[in-house]
Design a protein around this motif. Structure first.
Motif, PDB file in Angstrom:
ATOM      1  N   VAL A 156       0.837  -1.202   0.000  1.00 18.58           N
ATOM      2  CA  VAL A 156       0.000   0.000   0.000  1.00 18.58           C
ATOM      3  C   VAL A 156       0.869   1.248   0.000  1.00 18.58           C
ATOM      4  O   VAL A 156       1.980   1.263   0.534  1.00 18.58           O
ATOM      5  CB  VAL A 156      -0.940   0.035   1.224  1.00 18.58           C
ATOM      6  N   GLN A 157       0.366   2.302  -0.626  1.00 20.94           N
ATOM      7  CA  GLN A 157       0.970   3.611  -0.512  1.00 20.94           C
ATOM      8  C   GLN A 157       0.635   4.170   0.876  1.00 20.94           C
ATOM      9  O   GLN A 157      -0.496   4.032   1.354  1.00 20.94           O
ATOM     10  CB  GLN A 157       0.418   4.558  -1.582  1.00 20.94           C
ATOM     11  N   LEU A 158       1.608   4.828   1.498  1.00 24.18           N
ATOM     12  CA  LEU A 158       1.374   5.413   2.817  1.00 24.18           C
ATOM     13  C   LEU A 158       0.840   6.835   2.664  1.00 24.18           C
ATOM     14  O   LEU A 158       1.354   7.780   3.261  1.00 24.18           O
ATOM     15  CB  LEU A 158       2.664   5.378   3.633  1.00 24.18           C
ATOM     16  N   ASP A 159      -0.197   6.958   1.853  1.00 20.81           N
ATOM     17  CA  ASP A 159      -0.856   8.246   1.665  1.00 20.81           C
ATOM     18  C   ASP A 159      -2.161   8.272   2.454  1.00 20.81           C
ATOM     19  O   ASP A 159      -2.570   7.268   3.047  1.00 20.81           O
ATOM     20  CB  ASP A 159      -1.098   8.528   0.180  1.00 20.81           C
ATOM     21  N   LYS A 160      -2.796   9.418   2.474  1.00 23.21           N
ATOM     22  CA  LYS A 160      -4.022   9.565   3.250  1.00 23.21           C
ATOM     23  C   LYS A 160      -5.179   8.767   2.675  1.00 23.21           C
ATOM     24  O   LYS A 160      -6.135   8.431   3.374  1.00 23.21           O
ATOM     25  CB  LYS A 160      -4.398  11.047   3.344  1.00 23.21           C
TER      26      LYS A 160
END
Length: 418
Positions: A156-160
Protein backbone atom coordinates in the motif's frame (compact mmCIF):
# COMPACT_ATOMS: atom_id res chain seq x y z
CA UNK A 1 -20.70 17.86 -36.50
CA UNK A 2 -23.03 16.36 -33.92
CA UNK A 3 -21.01 13.15 -33.87
CA UNK A 4 -17.77 15.10 -33.33
CA UNK A 5 -19.30 17.02 -30.40
CA UNK A 6 -20.54 13.77 -28.89
CA UNK A 7 -17.10 12.15 -29.17
CA UNK A 8 -15.43 15.19 -27.58
CA UNK A 9 -17.86 15.15 -24.65
CA UNK A 10 -17.41 11.39 -24.24
CA UNK A 11 -13.62 11.73 -24.23
CA UNK A 12 -13.82 14.54 -21.66
CA UNK A 13 -15.97 12.40 -19.39
CA UNK A 14 -13.39 9.62 -19.52
CA UNK A 15 -10.41 11.91 -18.90
CA UNK A 16 -12.10 13.89 -16.14
CA UNK A 17 -13.95 10.94 -14.61
CA UNK A 18 -13.41 9.91 -11.00
CA UNK A 19 -14.15 6.99 -8.75
CA UNK A 20 -15.79 9.09 -6.04
CA UNK A 21 -16.61 12.80 -5.52
CA UNK A 22 -14.11 14.99 -3.62
CA UNK A 23 -14.53 15.27 0.14
CA UNK A 24 -15.10 18.95 0.89
CA UNK A 25 -13.87 21.79 -1.31
CA UNK A 26 -12.19 20.82 -4.56
CA UNK A 27 -8.45 21.59 -4.44
CA UNK A 28 -6.16 22.42 -7.34
CA UNK A 29 -2.70 21.55 -6.06
CA UNK A 30 0.17 21.71 -8.56
CA UNK A 31 0.55 18.50 -10.54
CA UNK A 32 3.91 19.36 -12.13
CA UNK A 33 6.99 19.82 -9.98
CA UNK A 34 10.68 20.41 -10.60
CA UNK A 35 12.93 19.37 -7.71
CA UNK A 36 16.14 21.15 -8.63
CA UNK A 37 19.74 20.93 -7.45
CA UNK A 38 19.70 17.89 -5.17
CA UNK A 39 21.90 14.84 -4.84
CA UNK A 40 19.74 12.13 -6.40
CA UNK A 41 20.08 8.39 -5.84
CA UNK A 42 18.55 7.08 -9.05
CA UNK A 43 19.12 3.63 -7.58
CA UNK A 44 21.40 2.37 -4.79
CA UNK A 45 24.68 2.57 -6.73
CA UNK A 46 23.81 5.29 -9.26
CA UNK A 47 24.06 8.87 -8.00
CA UNK A 48 23.50 12.14 -9.86
CA UNK A 49 24.89 15.31 -8.29
CA UNK A 50 23.09 18.64 -8.71
CA UNK A 51 20.26 16.86 -10.52
CA UNK A 52 16.67 17.80 -11.32
CA UNK A 53 13.59 15.60 -11.02
CA UNK A 54 10.47 16.45 -13.01
CA UNK A 55 7.24 15.06 -11.54
CA UNK A 56 4.02 15.10 -13.53
CA UNK A 57 0.68 13.63 -12.44
CA UNK A 58 2.23 11.44 -9.76
CA UNK A 59 4.97 9.94 -11.96
CA UNK A 60 8.63 10.67 -12.60
CA UNK A 61 8.75 12.38 -16.00
CA UNK A 62 12.49 13.06 -16.19
CA UNK A 63 15.59 12.95 -14.00
CA UNK A 64 19.05 14.24 -14.86
CA UNK A 65 21.56 17.06 -14.70
CA UNK A 66 20.76 18.88 -17.94
CA UNK A 67 17.00 19.07 -18.08
CA UNK A 68 14.82 21.84 -19.44
CA UNK A 69 12.23 22.68 -16.80
CA UNK A 70 8.65 22.76 -18.14
CA UNK A 71 6.91 26.13 -18.05
CA UNK A 72 4.02 24.71 -16.04
CA UNK A 73 6.28 23.28 -13.32
CA UNK A 74 6.49 24.54 -9.74
CA UNK A 75 10.21 24.72 -8.88
CA UNK A 76 11.53 23.57 -5.49
CA UNK A 77 15.15 24.22 -4.51
CA UNK A 78 16.81 20.99 -3.33
CA UNK A 79 20.32 22.41 -2.88
CA UNK A 80 22.06 20.52 -0.04
CA UNK A 81 19.36 17.85 0.04
CA UNK A 82 19.71 14.16 -0.73
CA UNK A 83 16.82 12.54 -2.61
CA UNK A 84 16.34 8.78 -2.34
CA UNK A 85 13.74 6.51 -3.93
CA UNK A 86 10.85 6.27 -1.47
CA UNK A 87 11.61 3.67 1.20
CA UNK A 88 9.51 0.53 1.62
CA UNK A 89 8.75 -0.86 5.07
CA UNK A 90 8.48 -4.57 4.35
CA UNK A 91 6.52 -5.61 7.45
CA UNK A 92 3.67 -3.55 8.92
CA UNK A 93 1.11 -5.53 10.89
CA UNK A 94 -2.53 -4.48 10.93
CA UNK A 95 -5.38 -5.97 12.98
CA UNK A 96 -7.13 -8.72 11.05
CA UNK A 97 -9.41 -10.53 13.48
CA UNK A 98 -12.02 -12.77 11.94
CA UNK A 99 -15.63 -12.94 13.07
CA UNK A 100 -16.85 -15.49 15.57
CA UNK A 101 -19.04 -17.16 12.93
CA UNK A 102 -16.98 -18.65 10.07
CA UNK A 103 -18.21 -18.64 6.48
CA UNK A 104 -20.00 -21.77 5.35
CA UNK A 105 -17.16 -22.63 2.94
CA UNK A 106 -14.32 -21.90 5.40
CA UNK A 107 -11.62 -24.33 6.48
CA UNK A 108 -12.52 -26.57 9.40
CA UNK A 109 -9.72 -25.10 11.53
CA UNK A 110 -10.21 -21.53 12.76
CA UNK A 111 -6.49 -20.78 12.35
CA UNK A 112 -6.58 -21.14 8.55
CA UNK A 113 -7.43 -17.80 6.90
CA UNK A 114 -5.97 -18.06 3.41
CA UNK A 115 -9.03 -16.20 2.03
CA UNK A 116 -8.29 -13.18 4.21
CA UNK A 117 -7.19 -10.35 1.90
CA UNK A 118 -5.53 -7.41 3.65
CA UNK A 119 -6.11 -5.11 0.69
CA UNK A 120 -9.81 -5.26 1.61
CA UNK A 121 -9.20 -4.58 5.30
CA UNK A 122 -6.64 -1.79 5.19
CA UNK A 123 -7.63 1.62 6.52
CA UNK A 124 -4.98 4.36 6.88
CA UNK A 125 -4.16 5.36 10.45
CA UNK A 126 -2.99 8.97 10.68
CA UNK A 127 -0.63 8.44 13.62
CA UNK A 128 0.88 5.34 12.05
CA UNK A 129 1.37 7.16 8.74
CA UNK A 130 3.10 10.04 10.50
CA UNK A 131 5.48 7.74 12.37
CA UNK A 132 6.43 5.90 9.17
CA UNK A 133 6.91 9.16 7.23
CA UNK A 134 9.34 10.35 9.92
CA UNK A 135 11.51 7.33 9.10
CA UNK A 136 11.31 7.99 5.36
CA UNK A 137 8.85 5.25 4.41
CA UNK A 138 6.45 5.83 1.53
CA UNK A 139 5.14 2.28 0.95
CA UNK A 140 4.31 -0.54 3.33
CA UNK A 141 3.97 -4.28 2.95
CA UNK A 142 0.99 -4.90 5.24
CA UNK A 143 0.55 -8.26 6.95
CA UNK A 144 -2.09 -9.78 9.25
CA UNK A 145 -1.55 -10.34 12.95
CA UNK A 146 -3.40 -13.57 13.78
CA UNK A 147 -3.74 -17.19 12.72
CA UNK A 148 -1.42 -19.87 11.38
CA UNK A 149 -2.34 -19.43 7.74
CA UNK A 150 -2.85 -15.72 8.37
CA UNK A 151 -3.91 -14.54 4.93
CA UNK A 152 -2.85 -12.57 1.89
CA UNK A 153 -0.51 -9.62 2.33
CA UNK A 154 -0.61 -6.41 0.27
CA UNK A 155 1.48 -3.41 -0.77
CA UNK A 156 0.00 0.00 0.00
CA UNK A 157 0.97 3.61 -0.51
CA UNK A 158 1.37 5.41 2.82
CA UNK A 159 -0.86 8.25 1.66
CA UNK A 160 -4.02 9.56 3.25
CA UNK A 161 -6.20 7.75 0.71
CA UNK A 162 -4.80 4.30 1.51
CA UNK A 163 -3.98 3.52 -2.12
CA UNK A 164 -3.53 -0.21 -2.76
CA UNK A 165 -0.60 -0.90 -5.07
CA UNK A 166 -0.76 -4.69 -5.12
CA UNK A 167 -2.93 -7.29 -3.40
CA UNK A 168 -2.10 -10.95 -2.85
CA UNK A 169 1.64 -10.37 -2.51
CA UNK A 170 2.20 -13.46 -0.33
CA UNK A 171 0.46 -15.86 2.03
CA UNK A 172 1.59 -15.21 5.60
CA UNK A 173 2.27 -18.20 7.87
CA UNK A 174 3.03 -18.09 11.61
CA UNK A 175 3.75 -20.74 14.23
CA UNK A 176 0.99 -19.36 16.43
CA UNK A 177 0.33 -21.49 19.52
CA UNK A 178 -2.46 -20.61 21.95
CA UNK A 179 -1.38 -23.06 24.64
CA UNK A 180 -3.30 -25.76 26.48
CA UNK A 181 -5.67 -23.34 28.19
CA UNK A 182 -7.29 -22.28 24.92
CA UNK A 183 -8.91 -25.65 24.29
CA UNK A 184 -8.66 -25.47 20.49
CA UNK A 185 -6.36 -27.32 18.11
CA UNK A 186 -3.47 -26.84 17.69
CA UNK A 187 -2.28 -25.96 21.18
CA UNK A 188 1.38 -26.97 20.81
CA UNK A 189 4.13 -26.45 18.24
CA UNK A 190 3.95 -30.07 17.12
CA UNK A 191 0.29 -29.57 16.28
CA UNK A 192 1.05 -26.40 14.33
CA UNK A 193 3.58 -28.22 12.14
CA UNK A 194 1.10 -31.08 11.65
CA UNK A 195 -1.64 -28.62 10.65
CA UNK A 196 0.69 -26.89 8.19
CA UNK A 197 1.69 -30.13 6.48
CA UNK A 198 -1.84 -31.57 6.40
CA UNK A 199 -3.28 -28.32 5.00
CA UNK A 200 -0.75 -28.29 2.16
CA UNK A 201 -1.58 -31.93 1.39
CA UNK A 202 -5.31 -31.17 1.51
CA UNK A 203 -4.92 -28.09 -0.71
CA UNK A 204 -3.11 -30.06 -3.41
CA UNK A 205 -5.69 -32.85 -3.21
CA UNK A 206 -8.58 -30.37 -3.33
CA UNK A 207 -7.22 -28.67 -6.45
CA UNK A 208 -6.66 -31.98 -8.27
CA UNK A 209 -10.04 -33.38 -7.20
CA UNK A 210 -11.82 -30.19 -8.27
CA UNK A 211 -10.20 -30.33 -11.71
CA UNK A 212 -11.30 -33.96 -12.17
CA UNK A 213 -14.83 -33.16 -11.01
CA UNK A 214 -15.07 -30.33 -13.53
CA UNK A 215 -13.73 -32.46 -16.36
CA UNK A 216 -15.83 -35.54 -15.58
CA UNK A 217 -18.94 -34.35 -13.67
CA UNK A 218 -20.91 -37.51 -14.49
CA UNK A 219 -18.28 -39.75 -12.88
CA UNK A 220 -17.46 -37.77 -9.73
CA UNK A 221 -19.38 -36.69 -6.68
CA UNK A 222 -19.39 -32.91 -6.30
CA UNK A 223 -16.99 -31.60 -3.67
CA UNK A 224 -18.01 -29.61 -0.64
CA UNK A 225 -16.89 -26.05 -1.31
CA UNK A 226 -13.81 -24.97 0.69
CA UNK A 227 -12.63 -21.52 -0.34
CA UNK A 228 -9.49 -21.59 1.84
CA UNK A 229 -8.22 -24.84 0.32
CA UNK A 230 -9.14 -23.62 -3.16
CA UNK A 231 -7.01 -20.49 -2.71
CA UNK A 232 -4.09 -22.41 -1.22
CA UNK A 233 -4.22 -25.03 -3.98
CA UNK A 234 -3.97 -22.39 -6.69
CA UNK A 235 -1.27 -20.55 -4.73
CA UNK A 236 0.82 -23.74 -4.65
CA UNK A 237 0.22 -24.47 -8.32
CA UNK A 238 1.26 -20.95 -9.38
CA UNK A 239 4.35 -20.97 -7.13
CA UNK A 240 3.30 -17.76 -5.43
CA UNK A 241 5.18 -16.76 -2.26
CA UNK A 242 4.57 -18.04 1.26
CA UNK A 243 6.23 -15.93 3.95
CA UNK A 244 6.92 -17.70 7.24
CA UNK A 245 7.46 -15.81 10.49
CA UNK A 246 10.45 -17.07 12.47
CA UNK A 247 11.70 -16.31 15.98
CA UNK A 248 15.13 -17.99 15.84
CA UNK A 249 17.43 -19.80 13.44
CA UNK A 250 15.94 -23.25 14.10
CA UNK A 251 12.49 -21.98 13.11
CA UNK A 252 14.01 -20.75 9.86
CA UNK A 253 15.52 -24.19 9.15
CA UNK A 254 12.23 -25.90 10.02
CA UNK A 255 10.37 -23.59 7.66
CA UNK A 256 12.83 -24.20 4.82
CA UNK A 257 12.48 -27.95 5.37
CA UNK A 258 8.70 -27.72 5.01
CA UNK A 259 9.19 -25.51 1.94
CA UNK A 260 11.44 -28.15 0.39
CA UNK A 261 8.91 -30.90 1.09
CA UNK A 262 6.06 -29.06 -0.66
CA UNK A 263 8.13 -27.11 -3.23
CA UNK A 264 7.09 -23.76 -1.79
CA UNK A 265 8.27 -20.38 -2.95
CA UNK A 266 9.41 -19.56 0.58
CA UNK A 267 10.18 -16.16 2.09
CA UNK A 268 11.17 -15.68 5.70
CA UNK A 269 10.56 -12.97 8.25
CA UNK A 270 13.90 -13.07 10.01
CA UNK A 271 14.67 -13.17 13.71
CA UNK A 272 18.16 -11.67 13.82
CA UNK A 273 19.72 -15.04 14.69
CA UNK A 274 20.35 -16.16 11.12
CA UNK A 275 24.13 -15.79 11.46
CA UNK A 276 24.15 -18.86 13.73
CA UNK A 277 23.17 -21.20 10.87
CA UNK A 278 23.99 -19.02 7.92
CA UNK A 279 25.46 -21.76 5.70
CA UNK A 280 22.34 -23.95 5.86
CA UNK A 281 20.01 -20.98 5.33
CA UNK A 282 22.05 -19.65 2.40
CA UNK A 283 21.81 -23.02 0.63
CA UNK A 284 18.03 -22.46 0.24
CA UNK A 285 18.47 -18.82 -0.91
CA UNK A 286 15.26 -17.42 0.62
CA UNK A 287 14.15 -13.81 0.36
CA UNK A 288 14.21 -12.47 3.91
CA UNK A 289 12.43 -9.57 5.60
CA UNK A 290 14.59 -8.48 8.49
CA UNK A 291 13.57 -6.49 11.59
CA UNK A 292 16.38 -4.53 13.27
CA UNK A 293 15.24 -4.97 16.87
CA UNK A 294 18.70 -5.59 18.31
CA UNK A 295 19.05 -6.58 21.99
CA UNK A 296 19.58 -3.74 24.45
CA UNK A 297 23.01 -3.23 25.99
CA UNK A 298 23.39 -5.60 28.98
CA UNK A 299 23.67 -3.91 32.36
CA UNK A 300 26.93 -5.24 33.83
CA UNK A 301 27.61 -2.34 36.17
CA UNK A 302 27.09 -4.62 39.15
CA UNK A 303 29.09 -7.90 39.41
CA UNK A 304 26.03 -9.83 40.59
CA UNK A 305 23.93 -8.38 37.78
CA UNK A 306 26.59 -9.47 35.30
CA UNK A 307 26.14 -13.12 36.26
CA UNK A 308 22.55 -13.03 34.99
CA UNK A 309 23.71 -12.94 31.35
CA UNK A 310 24.78 -16.09 29.58
CA UNK A 311 27.67 -16.18 27.14
CA UNK A 312 25.16 -16.77 24.32
CA UNK A 313 23.22 -13.60 25.24
CA UNK A 314 26.37 -11.49 25.37
CA UNK A 315 27.54 -12.93 22.05
CA UNK A 316 24.21 -12.18 20.39
CA UNK A 317 24.26 -8.60 21.71
CA UNK A 318 27.65 -8.17 20.07
CA UNK A 319 26.95 -9.90 16.73
CA UNK A 320 23.30 -8.92 16.07
CA UNK A 321 24.19 -5.64 14.26
CA UNK A 322 26.38 -7.65 11.86
CA UNK A 323 23.56 -10.06 10.94
CA UNK A 324 22.27 -7.99 7.94
CA UNK A 325 25.76 -7.79 6.44
CA UNK A 326 26.35 -11.51 6.99
CA UNK A 327 23.17 -12.30 5.06
CA UNK A 328 24.20 -9.96 2.23
CA UNK A 329 27.69 -11.52 2.11
CA UNK A 330 26.01 -14.91 1.58
CA UNK A 331 23.93 -13.51 -1.31
CA UNK A 332 20.65 -13.70 0.56
CA UNK A 333 18.32 -10.89 -0.62
CA UNK A 334 17.06 -8.90 2.36
CA UNK A 335 14.47 -6.19 2.93
CA UNK A 336 14.29 -4.15 6.11
CA UNK A 337 11.46 -3.20 8.44
CA UNK A 338 10.95 -0.96 11.45
CA UNK A 339 8.63 -3.58 12.99
CA UNK A 340 9.02 -3.86 16.74
CA UNK A 341 10.85 -0.54 17.08
CA UNK A 342 9.66 2.82 18.37
CA UNK A 343 10.53 6.38 17.44
CA UNK A 344 13.93 6.75 15.84
CA UNK A 345 15.24 3.34 16.96
CA UNK A 346 15.10 1.99 13.40
CA UNK A 347 17.48 4.60 12.05
CA UNK A 348 19.82 4.25 15.03
CA UNK A 349 20.00 0.48 14.60
CA UNK A 350 20.36 0.70 10.83
CA UNK A 351 23.21 3.19 11.15
CA UNK A 352 24.79 0.93 13.74
CA UNK A 353 24.81 -1.90 11.19
CA UNK A 354 26.22 0.42 8.53
CA UNK A 355 29.02 1.55 10.82
CA UNK A 356 29.83 -2.06 11.65
CA UNK A 357 29.82 -3.88 8.30
CA UNK A 358 26.74 -3.25 6.11
CA UNK A 359 27.49 -1.11 3.04
CA UNK A 360 25.30 1.94 2.43
CA UNK A 361 24.37 0.66 -1.03
CA UNK A 362 23.26 -2.69 0.41
CA UNK A 363 21.24 -0.92 3.11
CA UNK A 364 19.61 1.34 0.52
CA UNK A 365 18.83 -1.62 -1.74
CA UNK A 366 17.16 -3.36 1.22
CA UNK A 367 14.87 -0.33 1.56
CA UNK A 368 14.13 0.17 -2.14
CA UNK A 369 15.01 -2.06 -5.09
CA UNK A 370 15.07 -5.47 -3.40
CA UNK A 371 11.60 -5.36 -1.76
CA UNK A 372 10.13 -3.75 -4.89
CA UNK A 373 11.51 -6.47 -7.18
CA UNK A 374 10.74 -9.38 -4.84
CA UNK A 375 7.17 -8.21 -4.33
CA UNK A 376 6.51 -7.88 -8.05
CA UNK A 377 6.43 -4.13 -8.46
CA UNK A 378 10.03 -3.40 -9.43
CA UNK A 379 8.92 -1.58 -12.58
CA UNK A 380 7.11 1.07 -10.50
CA UNK A 381 9.00 1.43 -7.23
CA UNK A 382 12.52 1.40 -5.83
CA UNK A 383 14.18 3.74 -8.34
CA UNK A 384 13.95 7.35 -9.48
CA UNK A 385 13.45 6.72 -13.17
CA UNK A 386 11.17 7.87 -15.93
CA UNK A 387 7.71 6.31 -15.62
CA UNK A 388 8.14 5.22 -12.00
CA UNK A 389 5.84 6.38 -9.22
CA UNK A 390 6.98 9.69 -7.75
CA UNK A 391 7.79 8.23 -4.33
CA UNK A 392 10.74 10.05 -2.79
CA UNK A 393 12.49 10.37 0.57
CA UNK A 394 14.22 13.74 0.97
CA UNK A 395 16.91 14.17 3.61
CA UNK A 396 18.95 17.15 4.72
CA UNK A 397 22.26 15.30 4.47
CA UNK A 398 22.95 11.56 4.47
CA UNK A 399 20.19 9.25 5.72
CA UNK A 400 22.81 6.94 7.16
CA UNK A 401 24.17 9.57 9.52
CA UNK A 402 22.49 10.04 12.89
CA UNK A 403 22.37 13.83 12.77
CA UNK A 404 20.65 14.12 9.38
CA UNK A 405 16.99 15.12 9.25
CA UNK A 406 14.24 13.84 6.98
CA UNK A 407 12.62 16.87 5.35
CA UNK A 408 9.69 15.22 3.60
CA UNK A 409 8.40 12.17 1.81
CA UNK A 410 6.69 12.29 -1.57
CA UNK A 411 4.04 9.69 -2.30
CA UNK A 412 2.51 9.50 -5.74
CA UNK A 413 3.68 13.03 -6.50
CA UNK A 414 2.22 14.51 -3.30
CA UNK A 415 4.50 15.96 -0.63
CA UNK A 416 4.14 14.95 3.02
CA UNK A 417 6.35 17.29 5.11
CA UNK A 418 7.87 15.69 8.21
Amino acid sequence: MLKISYLISLLASVVLGQIEPPDGLRTHSPRVWALQGGKVYVEPEIIKENATIIIRDGLIEKVGTDIKIPKDATILDMNGKTIYPGFIDSWVEIPAKSGDTPDHDAHWNSQVHSRRDLSRLYQPDEKKLESLHKLGFTVAHIVPDSGIFQGQTALVQLDKKGTILLSGVAQDIAYEVHGWGKGTYPNALLGVVALLRQTFIDANWYREASEKARRYPQLNESLKKNRDLEILGNWLKDQRPFIVETNHELTALRSLKIAEEFTLNCWLKGSGYEYRRITEIAMQDPFMILPLDFPVTPDISDPYQELRYSTAELKHWDIAPDNPAILVEHNIPIALTAYGLEGNEFRKNLNRSVKRSLSKSAALAALTTIPAEQMGIGNQLGKIKEGYLANLTIVDGDYFQDKSDIISTWIGGEEYPV
